[in-house]
Design a protein around this motif. Structure first.
Motif, PDB file in Angstrom:
ATOM      1  N   ALA A 170       0.824  -1.293   0.055  1.00  0.00           N
ATOM      2  CA  ALA A 170       0.078  -0.044  -0.032  1.00  0.00           C
ATOM      3  C   ALA A 170       0.739   1.054  -0.120  1.00  0.00           C
ATOM      4  O   ALA A 170       0.526   2.260  -0.832  1.00  0.00           O
ATOM      5  CB  ALA A 170      -0.846   0.031   1.291  1.00  0.00           C
ATOM      6  N   GLN A 225       4.084   1.589  -0.985  1.00  0.00           N
ATOM      7  CA  GLN A 225       4.639   1.760  -2.514  1.00  0.00           C
ATOM      8  C   GLN A 225       3.502   2.301  -3.473  1.00  0.00           C
ATOM      9  O   GLN A 225       4.104   3.122  -4.207  1.00  0.00           O
ATOM     10  CB  GLN A 225       4.695   0.350  -3.105  1.00  0.00           C
ATOM     11  N   GLY A 226       2.225   2.090  -3.478  1.00  0.00           N
ATOM     12  CA  GLY A 226       1.232   2.951  -4.323  1.00  0.00           C
ATOM     13  C   GLY A 226       1.301   4.521  -3.687  1.00  0.00           C
ATOM     14  O   GLY A 226       0.869   5.305  -4.380  1.00  0.00           O
ATOM     15  N   ALA A 227       1.350   4.467  -2.425  1.00  0.00           N
ATOM     16  CA  ALA A 227       1.099   5.773  -1.838  1.00  0.00           C
ATOM     17  C   ALA A 227       2.298   6.810  -1.828  1.00  0.00           C
ATOM     18  O   ALA A 227       1.937   8.054  -2.118  1.00  0.00           O
ATOM     19  CB  ALA A 227       0.632   5.713  -0.268  1.00  0.00           C
ATOM     20  N   ASP A 228       3.498   6.428  -1.950  1.00  0.00           N
ATOM     21  CA  ASP A 228       4.467   7.328  -2.091  1.00  0.00           C
ATOM     22  C   ASP A 228       5.882   6.625  -2.448  1.00  0.00           C
ATOM     23  O   ASP A 228       7.084   7.278  -2.225  1.00  0.00           O
ATOM     24  CB  ASP A 228       4.719   8.283  -0.945  1.00  0.00           C
TER      25      ASP A 228
END
Lengths: 409, 409
Positions: free
Chosen positions: A265, A267-270
């Motif tokens: 999660a 990785q997708g966020a920042d």
């Protein structure tokens, strides 16, 4: 054309408290609102030297890095946690952009719209907001001075079948209270019994005024001591209160599958948090005596708390009481029944002192006569004047209250 | 007990490419995968001096800061954008933890489950993943070398009524292509016509090999020049490719209401990004000639790209073609029909060279014979050996392909 905001955006209202904190920025205002550590306590020179060391080591610190965070820092954090009795491995850890991101990621991987979360009553406001943004539903569990009441917790576990129990058991924001060991164990056992994860938010746990007198092990430690296998507690903490918030570095310690899914999660966020800041913290921990620094901060904060409460006590305000926290950054004021905290807030602003009403810290029906006072950020020399202003605000309330009586007679 | 992950977590699978990048970490591997800038190009000494300057200015940099980001840095960014013809105000800007967070926040405030997003075909893989995590549905718009085909874009705008059109129009990841001015204007006009926001992701736009020959204004600039009132384009970029990724600093420039709602979402997500890194970037921009540095990087990257493509050309691989990007970090390989990129990837790994198959970069049915090559990260001295290994991988494919024929005869 009007923008078609997502339900998530629609469930992320501007925080009332955020607006209040803007009021606290007005010129001449003395603010006991907010949750800021003392800026004077930041170990600026040691931090400066730590960054210097990072840059001396070459340009690797400037490249993209792994989502889980700089591994040598995770090793250091694990060592510190182990030293405090909490079993920890760098492989069960995810570095985050502070505790706030830890809470957000945990909600992100667990909550679907309509899912329930049990929280303390009152609890950390920004956690309520994150839960709401994921369209989760927060239910307050009844608490006394020692933590959640086990019967209320069990009843709500049965009633709401929550995805998560969110707690801030050590020097809680907003109350400054500490859960007893017994209540910690009971919560651990009940959540195991019902198969519900605990999110233990522990940003203040190390800021202890009398460390030797406190019997408050992390719930994550009790869970590990009581049960085999992966932890049922997601533990999060941060360097924001022990080093400085500007470095934006917190962590999640949890069962391997939770860490794995949270890392995806993130990785997708920042992609990852600032690797420079993480490396600097690692360099800092190599040479700086953080435990001594934490003792220094704790003594400083205790002194501030004592100064403030002694000044308040001298005023002998009728019917107004407060606790004497054993650590952390907040104390919790109880006003007489019928004295609305929101009114006192308004009179305070008129007198140029800002204190946050407790209303926003409740999942359900709020107590309307509570206020949160931060004692760590305001210059101690301003505290006498702050209390004078509080006193005048209280006098204003009494005056207006009497004129109300006149009107209604 | 098994953890009841949210739908969001279930829609955040581990990236195939992430797993491939782990393969790229194997000892002795030469990686042309990944999207990393050249570590040798980071202005380490200037960055070191910038942090030093931040710490000399006192401990304010270490305190909590506003969600929107350090205002003096926003002012500097706005000045740089204005100088490039993009109207910009620090008040219409939100600093983020890199472009990835910009994409995440925009999806967070706009997408409900089932909402459509139009994307280029192919497009940036991690954007597809973020859209999927919010349970949005990506639809690929047909593209040629000059950008999205207007008729395909309009058809899909009508058909899918999307919330957003996500594009990476300048030196695209994965193709390295640049949209023509005409296509940019057409996309701006069509999205205005249908009232759909554009998310213009522009991390590579400044890495131009022949700046004077390129007529590629930001869509945000064209939108501002063509229409009154708030922008219909959410523009995001980053310092990751021009300074260094480790500072994790990007930004969103958008209409005031978009910035306001995105800032609320960011407050819940992590309060704010590293203020130390933001202040250091501001200090850097005060004294460092970033434009000269970008020219230096661009020349370096162009040289790397030329070296690589000349080495590849000498091999005269039958039926394998590629573009010659005018900037950015990637080139795009087309294999002969029937030569599966995923097979060539496997042979490459056996020969210890890692190139990413293009399959994952498509929203719908992928082209199976495309590969993305990064030319900015590998030491240029390794490029001859990298091409030798690619050559051996291609020979392996031919050999296995012939033996397949034998078997099937």
């Amino acid at each position: 054309m009007s923008t078609p905001w997502s339900k998530m955006a629609q469930n992320t209202p501007s925080s009332v408290v955020r607006d209040m904190l803007q009021a606290a920025q007005a010129p001449g205002m003395i603010s006991l609102a907010g949750g800021l550590p003392a800026q004077t306590s930041f170990p600026l020179e040691a931090i400066r030297a730590a960054y210097e060391k990072v840059f001396m080591s070459g340009s690797a610190a400037l490249q993209y890095a792994e989502t889980e965070g700089y591994r040598p820092l995770r090793v250091k954090i694990a060592e510190r946690l182990e030293a405090k009795g909490l079993p920890a491995s760098p492989d069960h850890m995810l570095l985050t952009t502070g505790s706030q991101q830890s809470i957000d990621l945990v909600c992100r991987i667990l909550l679907d719209p309509g899912d329930s979360v049990l929280v303390e009553s009152p609890t950390y406001l920004a956690a309520l907001q994150v839960i709401q943004s994921y369209q989760g539903i927060s239910h307050g569990v009844a608490c006394d001075d020692h933590g959640m009441l086990p019967e209320s917790l069990e009843e709500q576990l049965q009633l709401h079948r929550p995805k998560l129990v969110y707690i801030n058991p050590t020097f809680s924001n907003p109350t400054g209270k500490v859960w007893s060991r017994e209540r910690r164990q009971q919560a651990v056992d009940l959540c195991r019994k019902y198969g519900v994860l605990i999110l233990e938010d522990d940003p203040y746990g190390e800021i202890r005024f009398n460390p030797e007198q406190l019997d408050a092990p992390a719930l994550a430690a009790l869970d590990a001591a009581s049960y085999e296998g992966p932890s049922n507690v997601i533990y999060t903490s941060t360097f924001s209160k022990t080093v400085a918030p500007g470095l934006r570095t917190g962590w999640i310690l949890a069962a391997p599958d939770v860490v794995k899914i949270a890392a995806r999660a993130k990785q997708g966020a920042d992609l990852h948090s600032s690797s420079i800041d993480q490396r600097a913290l690692h360099a800092l921990l190599e040479t700086f005596d953080l435990d001594a620094h934490i003792r220094y901060i704790s003594q400083d904060y205790e002194q501030r708390m004592r100064t403030l409460t002694e000044l308040m006590a001298r005023k002998s305000w009728e019917g107004i009481t407060w606790n004497s926290p054993q650590g952390g950054m907040f104390l919790w004021l109880t006003l007489p029944e019928g004295m609305l905290a929101s009114n006192l807030f308004t009179y305070g602003i008129q007198e140029k002192v800002c204190i946050v009403p407790g209303d926003s810290f409740y999942a359900g029906t709020p107590e309307l006569n509570r206020m949160r006072i931060n004692f760590t950020h305001t210059d101690p020399e301003l505290l006498p004047e702050a209390v004078e202003r509080m006193d005048r605000a209280i006098q204003r309330w009494h005056a207006s209250s009497q004129s109300d009586h006149v009107v209604t007679m």
